[in-house]
Design a protein around this motif. Structure first.
Motif, short mmCIF file in Angstrom:
data_model
loop_
_atom_site.label_atom_id
_atom_site.label_comp_id
_atom_site.label_asym_id
_atom_site.label_seq_id
_atom_site.Cartn_x
_atom_site.Cartn_y
_atom_site.Cartn_z
N LYS A 38 -58.84 -4.69 -100.70
CA LYS A 38 -60.25 -4.72 -101.08
C LYS A 38 -60.43 -5.24 -102.49
N SER A 39 -59.59 -4.74 -103.41
CA SER A 39 -59.73 -5.12 -104.83
C SER A 39 -59.49 -6.61 -105.02
N ILE A 40 -58.48 -7.13 -104.33
CA ILE A 40 -58.18 -8.56 -104.47
C ILE A 40 -59.24 -9.38 -103.74
N ASN A 48 -62.46 -8.84 -103.06
CA ASN A 48 -63.77 -9.01 -103.72
C ASN A 48 -63.66 -9.80 -105.02
N ARG A 49 -62.55 -9.66 -105.73
CA ARG A 49 -62.35 -10.51 -106.91
C ARG A 49 -62.21 -11.97 -106.49
N ALA A 50 -61.43 -12.21 -105.43
CA ALA A 50 -61.16 -13.59 -105.00
C ALA A 50 -62.45 -14.27 -104.54
N GLY A 54 -68.06 -0.56 -105.48
CA GLY A 54 -67.88 -0.66 -106.94
C GLY A 54 -67.38 -2.04 -107.33
N THR A 55 -66.52 -2.62 -106.47
CA THR A 55 -65.94 -3.93 -106.78
C THR A 55 -66.94 -5.06 -106.57
N ALA A 56 -68.11 -4.75 -106.06
CA ALA A 56 -69.20 -5.73 -106.03
C ALA A 56 -70.19 -5.41 -107.16
N SER A 74 -63.20 4.86 -120.38
CA SER A 74 -62.67 6.16 -119.96
C SER A 74 -63.22 6.65 -118.63
N ALA A 75 -64.27 6.00 -118.12
CA ALA A 75 -64.80 6.41 -116.81
C ALA A 75 -64.29 5.49 -115.70
N SER A 76 -64.28 4.20 -115.96
CA SER A 76 -63.86 3.24 -114.93
C SER A 76 -63.31 1.97 -115.56
N SER A 77 -62.19 1.52 -115.03
CA SER A 77 -61.63 0.24 -115.48
C SER A 77 -62.46 -0.93 -114.96
N GLN A 78 -63.28 -0.67 -113.95
CA GLN A 78 -64.07 -1.75 -113.36
C GLN A 78 -65.02 -2.39 -114.38
N TYR A 79 -65.46 -1.61 -115.38
CA TYR A 79 -66.35 -2.18 -116.40
C TYR A 79 -65.59 -3.24 -117.20
N VAL A 95 -58.86 4.21 -118.27
CA VAL A 95 -58.30 4.70 -117.01
C VAL A 95 -57.90 3.53 -116.11
N SER A 96 -57.10 3.84 -115.12
CA SER A 96 -56.78 2.89 -114.03
C SER A 96 -56.31 1.52 -114.54
N TRP A 97 -55.43 1.51 -115.54
CA TRP A 97 -54.97 0.26 -116.18
C TRP A 97 -54.49 -0.81 -115.21
N ILE A 134 -52.99 5.31 -110.51
CA ILE A 134 -53.16 4.98 -109.08
C ILE A 134 -54.16 5.96 -108.43
N PRO A 135 -55.40 5.97 -108.92
CA PRO A 135 -56.34 7.01 -108.47
C PRO A 135 -56.61 6.99 -106.97
N ASP A 136 -56.55 5.82 -106.33
CA ASP A 136 -56.88 5.76 -104.90
C ASP A 136 -55.72 6.27 -104.05
N ALA A 137 -54.54 5.72 -104.26
CA ALA A 137 -53.37 6.15 -103.49
C ALA A 137 -53.02 7.60 -103.80
N ILE A 154 -66.36 10.54 -109.81
CA ILE A 154 -67.46 9.57 -109.79
C ILE A 154 -67.19 8.42 -108.82
N LYS A 155 -66.36 8.71 -107.82
CA LYS A 155 -66.08 7.65 -106.84
C LYS A 155 -66.97 7.86 -105.60
N GLU A 156 -66.46 7.59 -104.38
CA GLU A 156 -67.33 7.63 -103.20
C GLU A 156 -68.03 8.98 -103.04
O1 LIG Z 1 -60.97 -2.63 -109.97
C1 LIG Z 1 -60.80 -2.21 -108.82
O2 LIG Z 1 -60.64 -2.97 -107.85
C2 LIG Z 1 -60.75 -0.75 -108.60
C3 LIG Z 1 -60.54 0.11 -109.65
C4 LIG Z 1 -60.43 1.57 -109.49
O3 LIG Z 1 -61.61 2.15 -109.97
P1 LIG Z 1 -61.74 2.84 -111.45
O4 LIG Z 1 -61.35 1.85 -112.46
O5 LIG Z 1 -63.18 3.20 -111.48
O6 LIG Z 1 -60.83 4.04 -111.45
C5 LIG Z 1 -60.24 1.97 -108.03
O7 LIG Z 1 -60.44 3.34 -107.87
C6 LIG Z 1 -61.19 1.21 -107.13
O8 LIG Z 1 -61.03 1.58 -105.79
C7 LIG Z 1 -60.93 -0.26 -107.21
#
Ligand SMILES: O=C(O)C1=C[C@@H](OP(=O)(O)O)[C@@H](O)[C@H](O)C1
Ligand SMILES: C=C(OP(=O)(O)O)C(=O)O
Length: 426
Positions: free
Chosen positions: A22-24, A26-28, A96-98, A168-173, A197-199, A312-315, A340-342
Motif C-alpha cells: 500500500k505504501s509503495i 500510493n507513492r508510486a 493516510g497515504t493519500a 512525533s505523531a506521524s512520519s507521513q507529514y 516516529v516510523s523512520w 514497524i508500527p503496522d507489522a 491515531i491510526k484506523e
Molecule cells: O508512510 C506510510 O506509507 C505509512 C507510514 C506509517 O504511518 P505513521 O508514520 O503515521 O506511523 C504507517 O503506519 C502507515 O500505514 C503507512
C-alpha cells in the motif's frame, strides 16, 4: 453484520503471492502523475484496495490520465503537477497515504481552492503538524470542522523557505513534504522537530524519490535541503514490491500452522521497513528463511517478545495476537501513535485480547500481554480496522477459535485476505 468463525486450524502451507505494498503503491501513483508532461510510467503489481482506489480516484479527478492495462498494471501519464481538472473536493476515505501526501503536493501546485476530506475516522486523525509546516511556507489552509483535522480547504499555494515539521505523531507529514517541496520554484530547508516516529517510511519515500529522479540532500539527522524547480522523471516501469506489513500475517500463520509456507513478493532486498518483522519473529522463535525476493516459514516454538517497535508500527500489531501463543509475556513498546491510526489501536487491541483470556496492560505508549493458560473464544470487534481483522485471524489456530466481526474491513489494504486464509489454512 457479517461475522467469520475460524477454529481449530492446524496447518498453513503452500505458496502465497503478496499483494502490492500500500505504501509503495500510493507513492508510486502520485510520483508517476507528477512526472514531466507526456512521460508514461507503467506501474506493475499494483495493489487494488480501498486505499489505492481513493488515490486513483483523486488523481483522475485532477485530470490525470491512468490507463488500466490489467487490474494490476496501470499506465500513468505524467502532468508535472499541472492539473487539467479542478475538482471542488477530493474524498480520500481513511487513506493516510493519500490524505497527507496530496495535502502537501496540492499545496505546492494549487491554482484554485480545493477541499480534502475523508471518512468519519479520517476526520479524527490529526494533520495539524503538516498544515503548520505548509503554512510556514506560505500555504493557505482553512479547517472546515475541527481545527487540525480534515476536512480542510487549501486556499493558497506555498513557496519555499525554511520549514519545520514535528514528526512525533506521524512520519507521513515528513514524507508528504519530501514529495512536495521539490516541486516549488524556490529551494527549501526541511527541519524535523520532535522525536520522529516510523523512520523507515521516510527512508522508503527517499528511495522512491530517487527512483523518480528527485534529489534530496540530507544535511544532518534532522535536516534536508531540497532544491526547487525539480521535475519527477519517469523510471518508465516501476514494480511495486509485495506488502511487507501484510506478509506479517502469513509469517505468523506459517509459524502457528507449521508451514512450509512460501511468500513471494518481498524479501531481503525490500525497501520496506516492515521486513524487520522477520528479525523479531525469529527472536520469538519462528523459523524463517529470508531470500532476496521471497521468504519461507516452517513453524517454530514461540516465546514472548519485549521490543521497541516504533519503526514497524503496522507489522507490530501482529505480535500482539501472536503473543497469545507464546510462552511468557510480550511487551510492545514505543507505539503511542497506534492511537491515531484506523482506530485507537492500543485500546482496541487491549480490549479484544482480553476477550480471548489474555491479561493485558494498556500503557500510554506500550501494551503488555500475558497469554492465558488456555485461549478463550472471543467475538472480536474490528473497529473498521483492516489490521485488527487480519491480526485476529491468527486466533483461528487456537482450539477455542475466534469470531471476527466485519472481516471485509481488510479491503483497506488486502481485499482477498480471508479467501487466501481459507485456501492456505483451511
Ligand atoms: O508512510 C506510510 O506509507 C505509512 C507510514 C506509517 O504511518 P505513521 O508514520 O503515521 O506511523 C504507517 O503506519 C502507515 O500505514 C503507512
Ligand atoms: C496506519 C495505516 O494506514 P494509513 O496509511 O491510513 O495511515 C495502516 O495501514 O496500518
Amino acid at each position: 453484520m457479517e461475522t467469520l468463525v475460524l477454529k481449530g486450524l492446524s496447518r498453513c502451507t503452500g505458496e502465497v503471492d503478496l499483494p502490492g505494498s500500500k505504501s509503495i503503491a500510493n507513492r508510486a501513483l502520485l510520483m508517476a502523475a507528477l512526472c514531466a508532461p507526456g512521460q508514461v510510467t507503467e506501474l506493475r503489481h499494483m495493489l487494488r484496495s480501498d486505499d489505492t482506489e481513493r488515490m486513483l480516484e483523486a488523481l483522475r479527478a485532477l485530470g490525470v490520465v491512468i490507463e488500466e492495462v490489467t487490474p494490476t498494471t496501470l499506465r500513468v501519464l505524467g502532468n508535472g503537477g499541472r492539473w487539467t481538472a479542478a475538482p471542488r473536493q477530493l474524498y480520500l476515505g481513511n487513506a493516510g497515504t493519500a490524505m497527507r501526501p496530496l495535502t502537501a503536493v496540492l499545496a505546492a501546485t494549487l491554482t484554485q481552492p480545493i477541499e480534502l476530506t475523508g471518512d468519519a475516522r479520517m476526520q479524527e486523525r490529526p494533520i495539524l503538524d503538516l498544515t503548520k509546516a505548509l503554512q510556514q511556507a506560505g500555504a493557505g489552509v482553512r479547517f472546515l470542522q475541527t481545527d487540525g483535522y480534515p476536512p480542510l480547504v487549501l486556499t493558497q499555494a506555498m513557496h519555499g523557505g525554511t520549514v519545520q515539521v514535528n514528526g512525533s505523531a506521524s512520519s507521513q507529514y515528513i514524507s508528504a513534504l519530501l514529495m512536495a517541496l521539490p516541486l516549488l520554484a524556490e529551494d527549501s530547508v526541511l527541519e524535523l522537530t520532535g522525536t520522529v516516529v516510523s523512520w523507515p517510511y521516510i527512508k522508503l519515500t527517499l528511495a522512491m524519490l530517487e527512483s523518480f529522479g528527485i534529489v534530496i540532500e540530507q544535511t544532518s539527522a534532522q535536516q534536508f535541503v531540497i532544491r526547487g524547480g525539480q521535475t519527477y522523471t519517469s523510471p518508465e516501469r516501476y514494480w511495486i514490491e509485495g506488502d511487507a506489513s501484510a506478509a506479517s500475517y502469513w509469517l505468523a500463520a506459517g509459524v502457528l500452522g507449521g508451514g512450509p509456507l512460501t511468500l513471494y513478493g518481498v524479501g531481503r532486498k525490500s525497501i520496506q521497513g516492515d521486513i524487520a518483522f522477520v528479525d523479531y519473529l525469529r527472536k520469538m522463535g519462528g523459523n524463517v528463511e529470508l531470500h532476496e525476493e521471497y521468504a519461507v516459514v516452517t513453524g517454530g516454538k514461540l516465546k514472548g517478545l519485549d521490543a521497541d517497535l516504533n519503526a514497524i508500527p503496522d507489522a507490530a500489531m501482529t505480535f500482539a495476537t501472536l503473543a497469545l501463543f507464546a510462552e511468557g509475556e510480550t511487551c510492545i513498546r514505543n507505539i503511542a501513535n497506534w492511537r491515531i491510526k484506523e482506530t485507537d489501536r492500543l485500546h482496541a487491541m487491549a480490549t479484544e485480547l482480553r476477550k480471548c483470556g489474555a491479561t493485558v496492560e494498556e500503557g500510554a505508549d506500550f501494551i503488555r500481554i500475558q497469554p492465558p493458560a488456555e485461549i478463550q473464544h472471543g467475538q472480536i470487534a474490528t473497529y473498521d480496522d483492516h489490521r485488527m481483522a487480519m491480526c485476529f485471524s491468527l486466533l483461528g489456530f487456537s482450539g477455542a477459535g475466534v469470531t471476527i466481526e466485519d472481516p471485509q474491513c481488510c479491503a483497506k489494504t488486502y481485499p482477498n485476505y480471508f479467501a487466501e486464509f481459507a485456501r492456505l489454512c483451511g
